[in-house]
Design a protein around this motif. Structure first.
Motif, PDB file in Angstrom:
ATOM      1  N   LEU A   1     138.793  -1.850   7.732  1.00 36.15           N
ATOM      2  CA  LEU A   1     138.486  -1.481   6.425  1.00 36.15           C
ATOM      3  C   LEU A   1     136.881  -1.393   6.079  1.00 36.15           C
ATOM      4  O   LEU A   1     136.438  -2.618   6.073  1.00 36.15           O
ATOM      5  CB  LEU A   1     139.360  -2.310   5.541  1.00 36.15           C
ATOM      6  N   ASN A   2     136.619  -0.358   5.385  1.00 33.35           N
ATOM      7  CA  ASN A   2     135.230  -0.316   4.933  1.00 33.35           C
ATOM      8  C   ASN A   2     135.192   0.497   3.739  1.00 33.35           C
ATOM      9  O   ASN A   2     135.929   1.511   3.674  1.00 33.35           O
ATOM     10  CB  ASN A   2     134.263  -0.192   5.920  1.00 33.35           C
ATOM     11  N   PRO A   3     134.066   0.709   2.937  1.00 31.01           N
ATOM     12  CA  PRO A   3     133.992   1.476   1.697  1.00 31.01           C
ATOM     13  C   PRO A   3     134.043   3.148   2.166  1.00 31.01           C
ATOM     14  O   PRO A   3     134.835   3.621   1.226  1.00 31.01           O
ATOM     15  CB  PRO A   3     132.647   1.348   1.197  1.00 31.01           C
ATOM     16  N   ASN A   4     133.841   3.316   3.482  1.00 25.79           N
ATOM     17  CA  ASN A   4     134.136   4.796   3.613  1.00 25.79           C
ATOM     18  C   ASN A   4     135.367   4.961   4.395  1.00 25.79           C
ATOM     19  O   ASN A   4     135.597   6.361   4.664  1.00 25.79           O
ATOM     20  CB  ASN A   4     132.889   5.257   4.569  1.00 25.79           C
ATOM     21  N   THR A   5     136.399   4.187   4.367  1.00 26.94           N
ATOM     22  CA  THR A   5     137.660   4.570   4.925  1.00 26.94           C
ATOM     23  C   THR A   5     138.199   5.596   4.317  1.00 26.94           C
ATOM     24  O   THR A   5     138.229   5.743   2.963  1.00 26.94           O
ATOM     25  CB  THR A   5     138.606   3.157   4.734  1.00 26.94           C
ATOM     26  N   LYS A   6     138.836   6.523   4.806  1.00 27.61           N
ATOM     27  CA  LYS A   6     139.584   7.777   4.178  1.00 27.61           C
ATOM     28  C   LYS A   6     140.547   7.302   3.287  1.00 27.61           C
ATOM     29  O   LYS A   6     141.407   6.477   3.957  1.00 27.61           O
ATOM     30  CB  LYS A   6     139.756   8.797   5.311  1.00 27.61           C
ATOM     31  N   GLU A   7     140.616   7.754   2.104  1.00 26.18           N
ATOM     32  CA  GLU A   7     141.840   7.202   1.321  1.00 26.18           C
ATOM     33  C   GLU A   7     142.599   8.365   1.033  1.00 26.18           C
ATOM     34  O   GLU A   7     142.520   9.673   1.523  1.00 26.18           O
ATOM     35  CB  GLU A   7     141.098   6.855  -0.009  1.00 26.18           C
TER      36      GLU A   7
END
Length: 343
Positions: free
Chosen positions: A255-261
């Motif tokens: 999990l990181n800020p650029n994980t696709k949502e």
């Protein structure tokens, strides 16, 4: 780009269900900073105690057929400041016998037992006119006796005079906002969640408009009280991150800020509320926002679980997570008053 508005230090609600008081108190403290009234550390437990009284009256009048819990919503603190006032933390900590941390488990069970006992004994009869005395005695014992007056900066105040004269508090300065497509827009909506024991009404607006209201407030230096769901997969306070995963299983490491949502929209938001996926389980304080290099917007959110996670008690909440999990907001009225704020 980063917008981060002034906020007081991160607190810890301990083993209590009083996030609503910690977060909304933080909102009022930020408002005092913005209005150049000074830095205040206000008593969360003074308000918690007052709302325990309001809940008890509600529970008795509804003869036990009502929510009686540790929880409440943002408007309850606004109403409490209006009715009972406020005081500094050092005048009423809500901690006794040298305790360092809050724990309301025993106190809460005792209060509920007291009320249930009253109702049971009453049967078909009436209850004692002075039942509140016994209830207050429990609060005095476990939270401490409330001072009628206290000193602040060499002057004596009552909670109400402190609230009005020092904090310049006015309940009319705050608006309650929500967004649910299953109800009429631009009409007040009494939010149907267990902790809305006082039947507070929130202006129901379209989802995009609600998000814009928050961004506008933050850009103008205001902060926002946020009531949300933190029990689903994407909320990771230990990582200081909240993302809308929409059922995708992603490990903490990945999990990181650029994980696709997941894609967010009003229809899915309403569905998740209706099937009880999205519930009202935590309130926090939005103090800023930032845009990543990749163009994603994150809200900077102050929590009340101590200095947990890499951001020391703050959580970065994606716009998608915010859109899908928000239950309600309390926003300073001026933040969206177009007449007072020429764009």
């Amino acid at each position: 780009s980063v917008v981060k508005n002034d906020a007081t230090s991160v607190k810890n609600q301990g083993n209590t269900g009083t996030c609503w008081s910690f977060s909304t108190t933080s909102l009022i403290e930020s408002q005092a900073l913005k209005n150049k009234l000074g830095a205040y550390d206000l008593s969360e437990m003074f308000t918690v105690r007052n709302i325990y009284i309001e809940k008890a009256k509600n529970y008795i009048h509804r003869q036990g057929h009502a929510q009686f819990s540790q929880g409440a919503l943002g408007h309850d603190l606004i109403n409490s400041y209006d009715k009972y006032g406020a005081m500094p933390e050092k005048s009423y900590t809500g901690l006794i016998d040298g305790a360092k941390d809050y724990n309301h488990l025993f106190l809460f069970n005792l209060l509920k037992m007291y009320l249930d006992d009253l109702l049971k004994k009453s049967g078909m009869n009436t209850i004692d006119d002075n039942w509140l005395d016994g209830y207050n005695a429990i609060l005095d014992k476990y939270l401490g006796v409330v001072p009628e007056k206290f000193q602040y900066n060499g002057k004596e105040y009552t909670p109400l005079t402190f609230s009005k004269e020092v904090l310049k508090f006015n309940a009319e300065d705050y608006v309650n906002v929500t967004s649910f497509s299953g109800y009429e827009y631009y009409k007040p909506l009494i939010i149907q969640v267990p902790d809305n024991f006082s039947n507070g009404a929130y202006m129901n607006v379209p989802l995009k408009e609600m998000i814009e209201m928050v961004k506008r407030a933050l850009n103008k230096g205001y902060t926002v009280l946020w009531d949300t769901d933190v029990s689903n997969d994407g909320f990771k306070s230990a990582k200081g991150l909240a993302l809308f995963l929409n059922g995708e299983k992603i490990s903490n490491e990945e999990l990181n800020p650029n994980t696709k949502e997941g894609e967010w929209n009003e229809k899915l938001r309403q569905q998740l509320y209706d099937n009880l996926t999205t519930q009202d389980d935590h309130l926090m304080h939005i103090v800023g926002m930032e845009k990543t290099k990749e163009g994603k917007t994150f809200f900077i959110v102050k929590n009340s679980w101590g200095d947990q996670g890499p951001a020391n008690g703050y959580v970065h909440v994606s716009e998608a997570y915010f859109a899908m999990n928000t239950i309600s907001l309390v926003i300073p009225k001026e933040a969206n008053n177009k007449a007072a704020n020429k764009e």
